[in-house]
Design a protein around this motif. Structure first.
Motif, PDB file in Angstrom:
ATOM      1  N   GLY A  40       0.837  -1.195   0.000  1.00 53.58           N
ATOM      2  CA  GLY A  40       0.000   0.000   0.000  1.00 53.58           C
ATOM      3  C   GLY A  40       0.869   1.240   0.000  1.00 53.58           C
ATOM      4  N   GLY A  41       0.529   2.196   0.845  1.00 57.36           N
ATOM      5  CA  GLY A  41       1.285   3.434   0.919  1.00 57.36           C
ATOM      6  C   GLY A  41       2.687   3.287   1.460  1.00 57.36           C
ATOM      7  N   PHE A  42       3.035   2.105   1.955  1.00 53.72           N
ATOM      8  CA  PHE A  42       4.402   1.856   2.421  1.00 53.72           C
ATOM      9  C   PHE A  42       5.406   2.179   1.327  1.00 53.72           C
ATOM     10  N   ASN A  43       5.082   1.810   0.109  1.00 54.42           N
ATOM     11  CA  ASN A  43       6.009   2.020  -1.003  1.00 54.42           C
ATOM     12  C   ASN A  43       6.263   3.506  -1.257  1.00 54.42           C
ATOM     13  N   THR A  44       5.233   4.331  -1.093  1.00 53.43           N
ATOM     14  CA  THR A  44       5.385   5.778  -1.257  1.00 53.43           C
ATOM     15  C   THR A  44       6.304   6.350  -0.182  1.00 53.43           C
ATOM     16  N   LEU A  45       6.070   5.941   1.053  1.00 56.49           N
ATOM     17  CA  LEU A  45       6.891   6.411   2.167  1.00 56.49           C
ATOM     18  C   LEU A  45       8.355   6.004   1.992  1.00 56.49           C
ATOM     19  N   VAL A  46       8.574   4.761   1.594  1.00 58.15           N
ATOM     20  CA  VAL A  46       9.934   4.268   1.411  1.00 58.15           C
ATOM     21  C   VAL A  46      10.657   5.051   0.318  1.00 58.15           C
ATOM     22  N   ALA A  47       9.975   5.304  -0.789  1.00 59.28           N
ATOM     23  CA  ALA A  47      10.606   6.033  -1.889  1.00 59.28           C
ATOM     24  C   ALA A  47      11.076   7.405  -1.435  1.00 59.28           C
ATOM     25  N   ALA A  48      10.247   8.107  -0.674  1.00 58.64           N
ATOM     26  CA  ALA A  48      10.634   9.432  -0.181  1.00 58.64           C
ATOM     27  C   ALA A  48      11.753   9.344   0.846  1.00 58.64           C
ATOM     28  N   ARG A  49      11.631   8.391   1.761  1.00 59.73           N
ATOM     29  CA  ARG A  49      12.624   8.284   2.843  1.00 59.73           C
ATOM     30  C   ARG A  49      14.004   7.952   2.284  1.00 59.73           C
ATOM     31  N   ARG A  50      14.057   7.069   1.290  1.00 62.39           N
ATOM     32  CA  ARG A  50      15.356   6.683   0.736  1.00 62.39           C
ATOM     33  C   ARG A  50      16.027   7.811  -0.025  1.00 62.39           C
ATOM     34  N   LEU A  51      15.254   8.795  -0.440  1.00 60.20           N
ATOM     35  CA  LEU A  51      15.839   9.967  -1.092  1.00 60.20           C
ATOM     36  C   LEU A  51      16.139  11.088  -0.104  1.00 60.20           C
ATOM     37  N   GLY A  52      16.029  10.788   1.186  1.00 62.45           N
ATOM     38  CA  GLY A  52      16.465  11.730   2.204  1.00 62.45           C
ATOM     39  C   GLY A  52      15.392  12.592   2.815  1.00 62.45           C
ATOM     40  N   THR A  53      14.107  12.317   2.515  1.00 61.39           N
ATOM     41  CA  THR A  53      13.006  13.089   3.090  1.00 61.39           C
ATOM     42  C   THR A  53      12.431  12.360   4.290  1.00 61.39           C
ATOM     43  N   GLU A  54      12.186  13.074   5.368  1.00 62.96           N
ATOM     44  CA  GLU A  54      11.540  12.464   6.526  1.00 62.96           C
ATOM     45  C   GLU A  54      10.143  12.010   6.128  1.00 62.96           C
ATOM     46  N   ALA A  55       9.753  10.820   6.577  1.00 55.37           N
ATOM     47  CA  ALA A  55       8.463  10.247   6.193  1.00 55.37           C
ATOM     48  C   ALA A  55       7.731   9.756   7.433  1.00 55.37           C
ATOM     49  N   VAL A  56       6.415   9.982   7.451  1.00 58.46           N
ATOM     50  CA  VAL A  56       5.587   9.632   8.610  1.00 58.46           C
ATOM     51  C   VAL A  56       4.310   8.955   8.126  1.00 58.46           C
ATOM     52  N   PHE A  57       3.974   7.824   8.727  1.00 56.69           N
ATOM     53  CA  PHE A  57       2.719   7.142   8.439  1.00 56.69           C
ATOM     54  C   PHE A  57       1.647   7.659   9.386  1.00 56.69           C
ATOM     55  N   ALA A  58       0.599   8.270   8.820  1.00 57.00           N
ATOM     56  CA  ALA A  58      -0.463   8.873   9.620  1.00 57.00           C
ATOM     57  C   ALA A  58      -1.777   8.116   9.474  1.00 57.00           C
ATOM     58  N   ASP A  72       6.996  -3.274  11.892  1.00 60.99           N
ATOM     59  CA  ASP A  72       8.398  -3.695  11.755  1.00 60.99           C
ATOM     60  C   ASP A  72       9.001  -3.147  10.462  1.00 60.99           C
ATOM     61  N   ALA A  73       8.226  -3.191   9.371  1.00 57.40           N
ATOM     62  CA  ALA A  73       8.725  -2.705   8.087  1.00 57.40           C
ATOM     63  C   ALA A  73       8.954  -1.195   8.126  1.00 57.40           C
ATOM     64  N   LEU A  74       8.041  -0.460   8.723  1.00 57.43           N
ATOM     65  CA  LEU A  74       8.211   0.984   8.843  1.00 57.43           C
ATOM     66  C   LEU A  74       9.447   1.322   9.663  1.00 57.43           C
ATOM     67  N   ALA A  75       9.609   0.633  10.784  1.00 60.61           N
ATOM     68  CA  ALA A  75      10.761   0.901  11.648  1.00 60.61           C
ATOM     69  C   ALA A  75      12.073   0.603  10.928  1.00 60.61           C
ATOM     70  N   ALA A  76      12.091  -0.463  10.123  1.00 60.81           N
ATOM     71  CA  ALA A  76      13.309  -0.830   9.402  1.00 60.81           C
ATOM     72  C   ALA A  76      13.723   0.245   8.405  1.00 60.81           C
ATOM     73  N   GLU A  77      12.758   1.037   7.923  1.00 65.32           N
ATOM     74  CA  GLU A  77      13.045   2.114   6.975  1.00 65.32           C
ATOM     75  C   GLU A  77      13.129   3.483   7.657  1.00 65.32           C
ATOM     76  N   ASP A  78      13.113   3.488   8.986  1.00 64.60           N
ATOM     77  CA  ASP A  78      13.190   4.743   9.756  1.00 64.60           C
ATOM     78  C   ASP A  78      12.014   5.666   9.434  1.00 64.60           C
ATOM     79  N   ILE A  79      10.826   5.060   9.376  1.00 66.67           N
ATOM     80  CA  ILE A  79       9.593   5.805   9.120  1.00 66.67           C
ATOM     81  C   ILE A  79       8.746   5.764  10.387  1.00 66.67           C
ATOM     82  N   GLY A  80       8.331   6.918  10.875  1.00 66.36           N
ATOM     83  CA  GLY A  80       7.571   6.995  12.111  1.00 66.36           C
ATOM     84  C   GLY A  80       6.079   6.766  11.894  1.00 66.36           C
ATOM     85  N   THR A  81       5.379   6.500  12.984  1.00 65.78           N
ATOM     86  CA  THR A  81       3.920   6.400  12.976  1.00 65.78           C
ATOM     87  C   THR A  81       3.341   7.535  13.796  1.00 65.78           C
TER      88      THR A  81
END
Length: 322
Positions: A40-58, A72-81
């Protein structure tokens, strides 16, 4: 400007099954590979985070094996909730069938993410910061509970929040009363060719991107994603233009559109102009479809290596992509 990417949508589990071809109705087919991942939206968050943008799942996430997988997947990509764990059910899932041509077909079963409440919206509103980039999905707008809440919330957002909508495959099922206020507020609309046709009535992508921009406010822009052909871009105040793609041998298109959206927003948030951001998003999506798995967007170093001597690499990263 370098705001966060905030996803007000769904991160669910993807049950991925590769098949030689889709089965006929009432028949069966043997899968050649299976995998369960966050999607789902995980892929969008990962794409932004890997390019250096802070990403948050809301969005909402539940209690159970799929909710645990998502966190677990969000945490592995350094994406907050942003919202707390829901204890009244598990996160939902999608069965994603990937055929031999790399095309994907989905069947989705929603969980707690379909039960957004006004208090969740209040929490989201309180947590947004000036400069944030808010990503909405048609998967959220189509839900009977979530759609009206997200629509009303989006319509009232201040101008210092950049809003992007990816209407997703279910765009034709979003009630007009929900969709119209969102379209009136978005800064960016990103659609694939099928969604563009459904929303505009035009098969030709240039005609579609022009018609879609006419549905938005004067300061908004539109991207029509065209897979290997790149995308059509109608930036605010500019004539529609074709932004070339990067032809690759596609092996898995699952998550390619999300990679494009997340990369485009990350690059816009980092101050790049729309054409440069769109070209960078084309490259990120091409990189992703040439690799198996839903969350295969590149990081900065990988994207720079993919671009090689293309002048875009210098425009995006300068001398140091890290």
């Amino acid at each position: 400007m370098n705001g966060r990417l905030v996803l007000a949508g769904n991160v669910i589990a993807d049950l991925v099954i590769e098949v030689p071809a889709l089965p006929e109705r009432g028949s069966d087919v043997i899968g050649t590979r299976t995998e369960t991942t966050a999607g789902g939206g995980f892929n969008t968050l990962v794409a932004a985070r890997r390019l250096g943008t802070e990403a948050v799942f809301a969005g909402l996430h539940g209690t159970g094996p799929y909710g645990d997988l998502v966190r677990d997947a969000l945490a592995a990509e350094d994406i907050g909730t942003l919202l707390p764990v829901r204890t009244d059910g598990d996160t939902g899932f999608t069965v994603a069938l990937i055929d031999s041509g790399g095309e994907r077909t989905f069947v989705t079963s929603f969980g707690v993410e379909a039960t957004l409440t006004p208090s969740d919206i209040d929490t989201l509103a309180a947590e947004l910061r000036p400069g944030d980039l808010l990503q909405l999905s048609g998967y959220g707008l189509v839900l009977s509970a979530n759609g009206p809440l997200l629509s009303g919330f989006t319509a009232g957002l201040p101008s210092d929040i950049t809003v992007c909508l990816d209407p997703a495959p279910l765009v034709a099922d979003i009630p007009e009363a929900v969709l119209a206020p969102v379209l009136a507020r978005v800064d960016w609309l990103s659609v694939n060719a099928r969604e563009a046709r459904l929303m505009s009535g035009h098969e030709d992508p240039r005609a579609a991107v022009t018609a879609l921009r006419d549905r938005l406010s004067p300061g908004a822009g539109v991207l029509v994603r065209a897979d290997k052909d790149g995308c059509w871009l109608a930036a605010p105040g500019q004539a529609p233009t074709h932004v070339p793609g990067f032809p690759v041998d596609a092996v898995d298109s699952n998550g390619a559109g999300d990679a494009h959206v997340g990369s485009f927003l990350a690059l816009i948030g980092q101050g790049h102009d729309p054409v440069t951001a769109a070209r960078g998003a084309n490259a990120a999506a091409a990189y992703a479809v040439a690799r198996r798995g839903p969350a295969t967007a590149p990081d900065r170093a990988a994207l720079a290596a993919f671009l090689g001597q293309d002048p875009l690499a210098q425009r995006l990263f300068g001398a140091d992509p890290h």
